[in-house]
Design a protein around this motif. Sequence first.
Motif, PDB file in Angstrom:
ATOM      1  N   ALA A  28       0.956  -1.248   0.015  1.00  0.00           N
ATOM      2  CA  ALA A  28      -0.106  -0.041  -0.072  1.00  0.00           C
ATOM      3  C   ALA A  28       0.756   1.220   0.251  1.00  0.00           C
ATOM      4  O   ALA A  28       0.676   2.193  -0.668  1.00  0.00           O
ATOM      5  CB  ALA A  28      -1.025   0.013   1.288  1.00  0.00           C
ATOM      6  N   ARG A  31       2.831   1.736  -3.451  1.00  0.00           N
ATOM      7  CA  ARG A  31       1.777   2.079  -4.585  1.00  0.00           C
ATOM      8  C   ARG A  31       1.553   3.539  -4.687  1.00  0.00           C
ATOM      9  O   ARG A  31       1.702   4.324  -5.519  1.00  0.00           O
ATOM     10  CB  ARG A  31       0.726   1.138  -4.694  1.00  0.00           C
ATOM     11  CG  ARG A  31       0.709  -0.112  -4.973  1.00  0.00           C
ATOM     12  CD  ARG A  31       1.004  -0.539  -6.508  1.00  0.00           C
ATOM     13  NE  ARG A  31       0.148   0.163  -7.459  1.00  0.00           N
ATOM     14  CZ  ARG A  31      -1.149  -0.428  -7.881  1.00  0.00           C
ATOM     15  NH1 ARG A  31      -1.217  -1.653  -7.201  1.00  0.00           N
ATOM     16  NH2 ARG A  31      -1.766   0.020  -8.408  1.00  0.00           N
ATOM     17  N   THR A  32       1.333   3.927  -3.176  1.00  0.00           N
ATOM     18  CA  THR A  32       0.758   5.271  -3.057  1.00  0.00           C
ATOM     19  C   THR A  32       2.085   6.258  -3.215  1.00  0.00           C
ATOM     20  O   THR A  32       2.074   7.259  -3.848  1.00  0.00           O
ATOM     21  CB  THR A  32       0.391   5.548  -1.728  1.00  0.00           C
ATOM     22  OG1 THR A  32      -1.003   4.432  -1.582  1.00  0.00           O
ATOM     23  CG2 THR A  32      -0.220   6.854  -1.439  1.00  0.00           C
ATOM     24  N   ARG A  85      -5.281   7.005   1.033  1.00  0.00           N
ATOM     25  CA  ARG A  85      -4.971   6.058   0.021  1.00  0.00           C
ATOM     26  C   ARG A  85      -4.194   4.886   0.710  1.00  0.00           C
ATOM     27  O   ARG A  85      -4.712   3.466   0.086  1.00  0.00           O
ATOM     28  CB  ARG A  85      -3.844   6.514  -1.137  1.00  0.00           C
ATOM     29  CG  ARG A  85      -4.657   7.336  -1.932  1.00  0.00           C
ATOM     30  CD  ARG A  85      -3.903   8.091  -3.183  1.00  0.00           C
ATOM     31  NE  ARG A  85      -4.613   9.003  -3.968  1.00  0.00           N
ATOM     32  CZ  ARG A  85      -4.130   9.511  -4.887  1.00  0.00           C
ATOM     33  NH1 ARG A  85      -3.037   9.369  -5.462  1.00  0.00           N
ATOM     34  NH2 ARG A  85      -4.879  10.641  -5.464  1.00  0.00           N
ATOM     35  N   ARG A  89      -6.016   0.849   0.590  1.00  0.00           N
ATOM     36  CA  ARG A  89      -5.205  -0.138  -0.145  1.00  0.00           C
ATOM     37  C   ARG A  89      -5.074  -1.049   1.071  1.00  0.00           C
ATOM     38  O   ARG A  89      -5.011  -2.319   0.520  1.00  0.00           O
ATOM     39  CB  ARG A  89      -4.021   0.320  -0.569  1.00  0.00           C
ATOM     40  CG  ARG A  89      -4.322   1.151  -1.873  1.00  0.00           C
ATOM     41  CD  ARG A  89      -2.856   1.417  -2.633  1.00  0.00           C
ATOM     42  NE  ARG A  89      -3.078   1.798  -3.887  1.00  0.00           N
ATOM     43  CZ  ARG A  89      -2.718   3.070  -4.339  1.00  0.00           C
ATOM     44  NH1 ARG A  89      -1.921   3.861  -3.741  1.00  0.00           N
ATOM     45  NH2 ARG A  89      -3.075   3.251  -5.676  1.00  0.00           N
ATOM     46  N   SER A  90      -4.786  -0.894   2.210  1.00  0.00           N
ATOM     47  CA  SER A  90      -4.450  -1.984   3.095  1.00  0.00           C
ATOM     48  C   SER A  90      -5.871  -2.626   3.927  1.00  0.00           C
ATOM     49  O   SER A  90      -5.623  -3.150   4.938  1.00  0.00           O
ATOM     50  CB  SER A  90      -3.365  -1.514   3.881  1.00  0.00           C
ATOM     51  OG  SER A  90      -3.396  -0.272   4.621  1.00  0.00           O
TER      52      SER A  90
END
Length: 142
Positions: A28, A31-32, A85, A89-90
Amino acid sequence: MQYDALIGQVQATAALPGRGAAKRAVHAVLRTLAERLPDGTARHLFAQLPADLAAEVEGAEGPGAETLKGGPAAERFDLPTFSGRVAWRSGVSEDVATRYVSAVFEVLDAAVAPELMDKVRAALPRDIGQLLPSARVDDPSE
């Protein structure tokens, strides 16, 4: 640093209950971070990560995937958006996500070249940059 060692260090640093949570946190945050960093900086960062981790994160679909595959340059957003974000995501709260970000940044700081972390820090707004280890935030060159 090897993949298993990186995940284990994030697990220990963030006091996570298992490797699955640590893996989700790392994915996460990376990616962010890839969405927030200029394309060249993101590519250099991923080049210094364990190959299997970079491949997993780069192979993921959804927002941010195009950045890692040569897409658009950095999005401009602040810490609340970054943490939001990571939380999305997590699957955790934003407070927990901020802890994830700090832990991953700490492990990255030890895992990649100091010059690269200086570039990462310079590319981030101050509120996100403050989650980097204090030696990077208190850089006397500012």
